[in-house]
Design a protein around this motif. Sequence first.
Motif, PDB file in Angstrom:
ATOM      1  N   MET A   1      23.176 101.230 160.711  1.00 43.04           N
ATOM      2  CA  MET A   1      22.097 100.795 159.694  1.00 43.04           C
ATOM      3  C   MET A   1      22.876 101.672 158.453  1.00 43.04           C
ATOM      4  O   MET A   1      23.068 102.783 158.413  1.00 43.04           O
ATOM      5  CB  MET A   1      20.681 100.989 159.730  1.00 43.04           C
ATOM      6  N   SER A   2      22.703 101.053 157.284  1.00 46.20           N
ATOM      7  CA  SER A   2      23.321 101.775 156.021  1.00 46.20           C
ATOM      8  C   SER A   2      22.062 101.833 154.822  1.00 46.20           C
ATOM      9  O   SER A   2      22.386 102.808 153.947  1.00 46.20           O
ATOM     10  CB  SER A   2      24.431 101.304 155.458  1.00 46.20           C
ATOM     11  N   GLU A   3      20.976 101.031 154.963  1.00 46.47           N
ATOM     12  CA  GLU A   3      20.053 100.816 153.699  1.00 46.47           C
ATOM     13  C   GLU A   3      18.903 100.391 154.408  1.00 46.47           C
ATOM     14  O   GLU A   3      18.876  99.283 155.259  1.00 46.47           O
ATOM     15  CB  GLU A   3      20.577 100.124 152.863  1.00 46.47           C
ATOM     16  N   ILE A   4      17.854 100.791 154.004  1.00 46.18           N
ATOM     17  CA  ILE A   4      16.577 100.432 154.538  1.00 46.18           C
ATOM     18  C   ILE A   4      15.436 100.513 153.203  1.00 46.18           C
ATOM     19  O   ILE A   4      15.451 101.078 152.506  1.00 46.18           O
ATOM     20  CB  ILE A   4      16.037 101.648 155.578  1.00 46.18           C
ATOM     21  N   LYS A   5      14.506  99.310 153.324  1.00 44.32           N
ATOM     22  CA  LYS A   5      13.507  99.130 152.497  1.00 44.32           C
ATOM     23  C   LYS A   5      12.156  99.570 152.997  1.00 44.32           C
ATOM     24  O   LYS A   5      11.946  98.567 154.191  1.00 44.32           O
ATOM     25  CB  LYS A   5      13.615  97.992 151.665  1.00 44.32           C
ATOM     26  N   THR A   6      11.174  99.942 152.661  1.00 44.79           N
ATOM     27  CA  THR A   6      10.013 100.289 153.356  1.00 44.79           C
ATOM     28  C   THR A   6       8.762 100.058 152.392  1.00 44.79           C
ATOM     29  O   THR A   6       8.732 100.119 151.106  1.00 44.79           O
ATOM     30  CB  THR A   6       9.739 101.800 154.045  1.00 44.79           C
ATOM     31  N   PHE A   7       7.724  99.765 152.936  1.00 45.77           N
ATOM     32  CA  PHE A   7       6.217  99.799 152.396  1.00 45.77           C
ATOM     33  C   PHE A   7       5.282 100.697 153.036  1.00 45.77           C
ATOM     34  O   PHE A   7       5.266 100.758 154.206  1.00 45.77           O
ATOM     35  CB  PHE A   7       5.568  98.357 152.489  1.00 45.77           C
ATOM     36  N   THR A   8       5.031 101.737 152.180  1.00 43.39           N
ATOM     37  CA  THR A   8       3.846 102.645 152.504  1.00 43.39           C
ATOM     38  C   THR A   8       2.367 102.440 152.056  1.00 43.39           C
ATOM     39  O   THR A   8       2.600 102.677 150.815  1.00 43.39           O
ATOM     40  CB  THR A   8       4.323 103.964 152.508  1.00 43.39           C
ATOM     41  N   PRO A   9       1.519 102.350 152.916  1.00 39.55           N
ATOM     42  CA  PRO A   9       0.292 102.166 152.226  1.00 39.55           C
ATOM     43  C   PRO A   9      -0.460 103.219 151.682  1.00 39.55           C
ATOM     44  O   PRO A   9      -0.288 104.436 152.078  1.00 39.55           O
ATOM     45  CB  PRO A   9      -0.618 101.797 153.508  1.00 39.55           C
ATOM     46  N   GLY A  10      -1.252 103.037 150.770  1.00 40.26           N
ATOM     47  CA  GLY A  10      -2.176 103.949 150.463  1.00 40.26           C
ATOM     48  C   GLY A  10      -3.246 104.467 151.433  1.00 40.26           C
ATOM     49  O   GLY A  10      -3.553 103.621 152.398  1.00 40.26           O
ATOM     50  N   THR A  11      -3.682 105.482 151.354  1.00 43.26           N
ATOM     51  CA  THR A  11      -4.519 106.115 152.507  1.00 43.26           C
ATOM     52  C   THR A  11      -5.787 106.944 151.741  1.00 43.26           C
ATOM     53  O   THR A  11      -6.127 107.005 150.700  1.00 43.26           O
ATOM     54  CB  THR A  11      -3.997 107.214 153.231  1.00 43.26           C
ATOM     55  N   VAL A  12      -6.964 106.774 152.505  1.00 40.64           N
ATOM     56  CA  VAL A  12      -8.071 107.430 152.410  1.00 40.64           C
ATOM     57  C   VAL A  12      -8.329 108.692 153.248  1.00 40.64           C
ATOM     58  O   VAL A  12      -8.211 108.672 154.405  1.00 40.64           O
ATOM     59  CB  VAL A  12      -9.192 106.613 152.644  1.00 40.64           C
ATOM     60  N   ALA A  13      -8.424 109.938 152.544  1.00 42.23           N
ATOM     61  CA  ALA A  13      -8.321 111.242 153.526  1.00 42.23           C
ATOM     62  C   ALA A  13      -9.906 111.700 153.214  1.00 42.23           C
ATOM     63  O   ALA A  13     -10.679 111.472 152.420  1.00 42.23           O
ATOM     64  CB  ALA A  13      -7.384 112.105 152.778  1.00 42.23           C
ATOM     65  N   ASN A  14     -10.269 112.660 154.167  1.00 42.98           N
ATOM     66  CA  ASN A  14     -11.428 113.136 154.453  1.00 42.98           C
ATOM     67  C   ASN A  14     -12.243 112.328 154.903  1.00 42.98           C
ATOM     68  O   ASN A  14     -13.286 112.720 155.812  1.00 42.98           O
ATOM     69  CB  ASN A  14     -11.856 113.695 153.013  1.00 42.98           C
ATOM     70  N   VAL A  15     -12.638 111.082 154.280  1.00 43.32           N
ATOM     71  CA  VAL A  15     -13.600 110.005 155.097  1.00 43.32           C
ATOM     72  C   VAL A  15     -14.997 110.860 155.201  1.00 43.32           C
ATOM     73  O   VAL A  15     -15.544 110.917 156.060  1.00 43.32           O
ATOM     74  CB  VAL A  15     -13.235 109.585 156.421  1.00 43.32           C
ATOM     75  N   SER A  16     -15.551 111.438 153.882  1.00 44.36           N
ATOM     76  CA  SER A  16     -16.697 112.116 153.915  1.00 44.36           C
ATOM     77  C   SER A  16     -16.543 113.472 154.819  1.00 44.36           C
ATOM     78  O   SER A  16     -16.323 114.466 153.980  1.00 44.36           O
ATOM     79  CB  SER A  16     -17.871 111.197 154.274  1.00 44.36           C
ATOM     80  N   CYS A  17     -16.837 113.455 155.929  1.00 43.38           N
ATOM     81  CA  CYS A  17     -17.261 114.645 156.701  1.00 43.38           C
ATOM     82  C   CYS A  17     -15.906 115.448 157.182  1.00 43.38           C
ATOM     83  O   CYS A  17     -15.912 116.374 157.603  1.00 43.38           O
ATOM     84  CB  CYS A  17     -18.116 114.322 157.746  1.00 43.38           C
ATOM     85  N   GLY A  18     -14.548 114.782 157.104  1.00 41.39           N
ATOM     86  CA  GLY A  18     -13.689 115.247 157.870  1.00 41.39           C
ATOM     87  C   GLY A  18     -12.285 115.948 156.763  1.00 41.39           C
ATOM     88  O   GLY A  18     -11.435 115.520 156.867  1.00 41.39           O
ATOM     89  N   PHE A  19     -13.117 116.772 156.155  1.00 38.47           N
ATOM     90  CA  PHE A  19     -12.005 117.564 155.121  1.00 38.47           C
ATOM     91  C   PHE A  19     -10.708 117.974 155.641  1.00 38.47           C
ATOM     92  O   PHE A  19     -10.770 118.851 156.760  1.00 38.47           O
ATOM     93  CB  PHE A  19     -12.693 118.783 154.230  1.00 38.47           C
ATOM     94  N   ASP A  20      -9.644 117.425 155.206  1.00 38.84           N
ATOM     95  CA  ASP A  20      -8.266 117.939 155.770  1.00 38.84           C
ATOM     96  C   ASP A  20      -7.884 117.391 157.264  1.00 38.84           C
ATOM     97  O   ASP A  20      -7.055 117.750 157.686  1.00 38.84           O
ATOM     98  CB  ASP A  20      -7.924 119.321 155.771  1.00 38.84           C
TER      99      ASP A  20
END
Length: 317
Positions: A1-20
Amino acid sequence: MSEIKTFTPGTVANVSCGFDVLGFALDSPGDEMVLRRTVEKTVKITRIDGYDLPKEPLRNVAGVALLAMLKEYRGDAGFEIEIYKKIKPGSGIGSSAASAAGVVVAANKLLGEPFSKTELVRFAMEGERLASGVAHADNIAPAIFGGFTLVRSYAPLDIITLDTPSELFATVIHPQIEVRTADAREILKKNVLLKDAIKQWGNVGGLVAGLMKSDYGLISRSLEDAIVEPIRSILIPAFQEVKLKSKEAGALGGGISGSGPSIFMLSKGEEAAQQVKMAMADVYEKVGIDFDIHLSKVNQTGVKVIAIKENNEILQS
């Protein structure tokens, strides 16, 4: 393989109670990236579309993450990077994480996958260190693993993937203001009261159990932040009203997405999520602040390979 194209999704962090420690991936928005091998053993960022970000590798989260990975790679490799950003920096939906996660997953593929997903998280965390001053993984982990993830430990790094109830939908509104992650971390208290800590880890355990058991009532009761949200919410216009109206419209609960200014709400079923979307939009239309809004199931795949080329021949598309 010499070239690759990717899609990376957005994310939601902490989810209220889970900081980091807690996060989940969205179906949209997301960034695209093209990575190609080069004869020259260097890292170059040749193109950035969407936002004005530095192309110097040591000043770009993707460049820093890739260099961290190559430092441990047993061989020689050089890459050119093209970044097509759709996630606005400072949005609270994992913009820096998308760049850092996307590049290490793509490079790992081109190198024959010498590194595990957990190792890729560790490399990508260096991009977060550049962006916010702290190498946190609550956005990076779901971007790479997909779904909901729990960072059980940072030393050593231990990522746990969690089940996602089949009817769970997320609605995320992004008011068009910027909250820098570094600034949002700076205002946090360095110490917390024991009673608040007890409440918080009860909610973290409850949320994890609710996800694993598909118990929507338990998920709803656990989406409460006793430590971070009371401080950060003052940075987000109409935050309390958005939260109140969303719950009235049928949301299970929610809070600040990452460091903000985006606000997420979880709902049981797409119909309820659509009602929440309208309620959120109504609040900001009345306030007079422009916004983007996203309705999404939880993305179970994380970074996705869109296309692979070898010697200009498309192997996968």
